[in-house]
Design a protein around this motif. Structure first.
Motif: not given
Lengths: 368, 368
Positions: A314-325, A337-341
């Protein structure tokens, strides 16, 4: 016929510890709107440092002083040690490389925390060391477990960051003092204090600079805003410090960087202002997290680690969404810890960009 | 208890390959009037490079691009190779360190010339390599002897500088081409072309960039006047180039230096002007030598090696006399080349200082 590499090099992957934001920008074909992924200090270096470096640009035909004399004198005065307790090098990354090279040959045991600084691990692997990793205790590195494991495996070197990256957590000076007392005979503690300028009073312990059990590493990259200049330093017992002269690149320091670091160190007002700005930016990041129903972890650094409340995917999807924006951020590499950004403190315009894209990225991530 | 160093590190001296001029200035309690000892380029970098670095000073809060993408693109275009043939690093010194680390483990054979670049020897010793040295042929490195010895000792690495430092001598491209044909299977030739911009047309050979027998090393320190910035590069076969990613300090480059090197590379007019200035300065140094009854050796570099006409003790006295009068110069370390002193090309005011003090230093040296 290919060159004959060492046996060790033949086993090494051509890893890159981190993918740089420029690489990502080239891949996406556009610049990032906000650069909040590498814990750079977007509040920038002291204007005095900028001016000193700009002025030194015309003198770059000269090599830098291989002794880093002036900077060491100033640091010695500031820290209450002698220049013989100080080594200046090409950032903490460069100094960690030299340190590992001094101690570690193939098969030697090294201890760190699972999920701690990858560049340290890169250097250890690069000299053939065998890494033993202990888990964090919650979101904190666990000094007791680190020292226990160091004793168990007769580690030559143990790594502890205080404050910690990527979690932003920290231990008070007394905990670190206690850890130093537990350093096994024959083990050296590499205490990475890259973020210590942002930590509460009482985080950095008093350490006898002649104590052979510990070397503390610091940098001009974070508090002083000079990541691009590559200036780090370490404080340790004179015997250990002198050993760096056996392996370091004596003429490796950029001359303008030496001059810029000296000017930055002298500008205590700017450092204080930066720290205040970072404190405010952390509060802003906390608020952004809360507005999105997320929990920001307490931080003693110039970044805030935000718990996205689910698993790593889930956090990786959030990260990808932030980065692509268009907002460059990073995240911890390993569970749990990878539950975090992880988002760096920065000027308001950058944080506002993060605030704008986070809800969209979260909504998208929740759709799976 | 001291840290447990590697067995190799325990055997290493805390050598410094060179004593910096700043160290000498601190010892003598006064600045040098002329700085002609480190083959720095006193004519300075391109104004465009200075401006670019000055402008980049305010952006030093960002790390440099770990891929050195823009600089590699520009170099690739200039050299007619691809970026995959190029590695950028912290000067040739830094790149030599990485190269030695890739190939050399304790006991491995390496070949160089007796009296050639000490920093290469420092790196070889630092990784436990066994150095085999062949004599110069007169004042030239002897490619045939180097390759012969490399075959004899099954060297993994052989070092050849063209043009040479400290003698300033050079071989034409055909000689180097011939040497490459003689590189034994399993040996890599490190061809150090630090000074090649100052050499006559036809000194740098065409080399197939996919040729696995050779890696050529170049720098922005000499022709481009950016010694303090620490930017070197190497051209080699993609497999070898990729191997650097296993060991290098990925975020080790100074950001302003990357930008400055790119600007310097683009200013071909400034390079041409610098070369003309160096040619004139060499002529001036030749004249100064002649006026003092000394012979200047032919040079394809930005320095002139001057034969003082007697033995090493005499030349060391001359050097000491020049240095104590405020003119920083150096000299070759080993016989028979230590009959010479080595003086960098530089602006007229600096050369005039040398011209003024040389007769006094010679007179003093002759008194013994």
């Amino acid at each position: 016929m290919s060159p004959r590499y060492t046996r060790l090099v033949d086993t090494l992957p051509a890893t890159v510890p981190f993918v740089g934001p420029e690489t990502q920008e080239r891949a996406r074909g556009a610049a990032f709107e906000a650069r909040l992924g590498a814990n750079e200090n977007g509040f920038g270096p002291s204007p005095r440092a900028i001016e000193a470096m700009a002025k030194a640009s015309g003198d770059q035909w000269m090599y830098g002083d291989p002794e880093n004399h002036d900077l060491k004198q100033a640091l010695a005065l500031r820290l209450g040690v002698t220049p013989a307790h100080l080594i200046v090098g090409e950032g903490i990354d460069g100094l960690l490389g030299y340190l590992v090279r001094l101690l570690i040959e193939p098969g030697d045991a090294v201890v760190t925390s699972e999920g701690a600084y990858p560049t340290f691990n890169y250097h250890v692997a690069g000299f053939g060391g065998v890494l033993h990793k202990v888990p964090y205790l919650g979101d904190h590195e666990d000094p007791t477990a680190l020292m226990h494991r160091a004793r168990e495996v007769e580690a030559k070197l143990v790594y502890l960051a205080n404050p910690d990256n990527p979690m932003g957590s920290w231990h008070g000076a007394e905990v670190i003092r206690g850890a130093i007392e537990q350093v096994p005979a024959g083990t050296l503690l590499a205490l990475d204090e890259a973020y210590v300028e942002f930590a509460p009073e009482g985080t950095a312990p008093e350490i006898d600079p002649d104590d052979e059990r510990v070397i503390r590493l610091r940098t001009f990259s974070k508090g002083y805003g000079l990541a691009g200049a590559r200036v780090g330093y370490a404080v340790g017992a004179p015997g250990l410090i002198a050993a760096f002269d056996k392996v370091r690149n004596h003429f490796g320091m950029n001359r303008a960087a030496q001059i810029g670091a000296l000017a930055a160190l002298a500008d205590e007002g700017h450092l204080a202002q930066t720290i205040a700005q970072v404190v405010a930016a952390r509060a802003r990041l906390n608020a952004i997290a809360a507005e999105n129903g997320l929990r920001a972890l307490p931080s003693a650094t110039n970044f805030v680690t935000i718990d996205c409340g689910r698993d790593g995917d889930f956090a990786r999807r959030v990260l990808a969404g932030v980065v692509k924006r268009g907002v460059f951020i990073r995240m911890p590499f390993v569970a749990p810890h990878d539950r975090c950004i992880r988002v760096s403190a920065g000027p308001e315009a950058q944080l506002a960009a993060f605030a704008r894209v986070l809800p969209e990225a979260l909504a998208e991530a929740r759709q799976g």
